[in-house]
Scaffold this motif. Sequence first.
Motif, short mmCIF file in Angstrom:
data_model
loop_
_atom_site.label_atom_id
_atom_site.label_comp_id
_atom_site.label_asym_id
_atom_site.label_seq_id
_atom_site.Cartn_x
_atom_site.Cartn_y
_atom_site.Cartn_z
N MET A 1 -63.27 26.47 1.02
CA MET A 1 -63.57 27.00 2.34
C MET A 1 -64.97 26.57 2.77
O MET A 1 -65.21 26.26 3.94
CB MET A 1 -63.47 28.53 2.33
CG MET A 1 -62.04 29.06 2.36
SD MET A 1 -61.16 28.59 3.87
CE MET A 1 -62.10 29.51 5.10
N ALA A 2 -65.89 26.55 1.83
CA ALA A 2 -67.25 26.10 2.15
C ALA A 2 -67.24 24.66 2.62
O ALA A 2 -67.93 24.29 3.57
CB ALA A 2 -68.16 26.26 0.93
N LEU A 3 -66.44 23.83 1.96
CA LEU A 3 -66.34 22.43 2.36
C LEU A 3 -65.73 22.31 3.75
O LEU A 3 -66.18 21.49 4.57
CB LEU A 3 -65.49 21.66 1.34
CG LEU A 3 -66.09 21.46 -0.05
CD1 LEU A 3 -65.09 20.77 -0.97
CD2 LEU A 3 -67.39 20.66 0.02
N LEU A 4 -64.69 23.11 4.02
CA LEU A 4 -64.05 23.06 5.33
C LEU A 4 -65.02 23.45 6.43
O LEU A 4 -65.11 22.78 7.46
CB LEU A 4 -62.83 23.97 5.35
CG LEU A 4 -62.08 24.06 6.68
CD1 LEU A 4 -61.60 22.68 7.13
CD2 LEU A 4 -60.91 25.02 6.59
N HIS A 5 -65.76 24.54 6.21
CA HIS A 5 -66.73 24.96 7.22
C HIS A 5 -67.84 23.92 7.38
O HIS A 5 -68.36 23.72 8.47
CB HIS A 5 -67.31 26.32 6.86
CG HIS A 5 -66.41 27.47 7.21
ND1 HIS A 5 -66.43 28.07 8.46
CD2 HIS A 5 -65.45 28.10 6.51
CE1 HIS A 5 -65.53 29.04 8.48
NE2 HIS A 5 -64.91 29.08 7.32
#
Length: 208
Positions: free
Chosen positions: A135-139
């Motif tokens: 999720m951190a990568l997506l954001h």
Amino acid sequence: MSWDLETEMISRCCKGDSSAWDELFDRHYASAGRFVFQLGYNFTQEDVEEICQEVFLSVIRSLDSFHGNSQFQTWLFRIAANKARDYRQKQQAAKRGGGQVTLSLNADGPEEGPTLDPPSRAPGPDDTLMTTERMALLHGTLEKLGEPCREIIELRYFAELSYEELGQTLELNPKTVSSRLSKCLDHLEEIARPVFSREKIPTTPSNG
């Protein structure tokens, strides 16, 4: 609440009717909080409460600029997206500078105002493909998009606006909405592909 009743409530707010403001907060505070939670994978409840304070302060100051071209909640979500982004940037700056992030000033007691009903952080059956790190990568990839693309993707997939609502909010016709969203998802995939090259998960939301 119907469009006419909400329009009447907003009109009463603009005239200084405190009971109308109470109705507005009660109706939209929790949904704004849930939206903000989705925009920040690592936001705490205190973070969300502070962001929501800023969102509704902005609403109070600028409600007379809302002309009803879209649903009020859609207008509210646009403000919330901007406030969440500003808050996240302040957090990142504070970490780089060794400072501390300011916590919410909200009182703990429920009598002090509306309380948030955030979604559960516990992983469900469909959440196992997306860890916190992913999720951190997506954001992170969303942050690399230009403002028009980031806005339309956030409103479509986080606020779950329909194409019609997107058109009203962004002042675009449905065909333009579809075309822009498709191009923005392609751009997001281009940015995300190197980042997710080692991950066996989808890099973009479904455009179906």
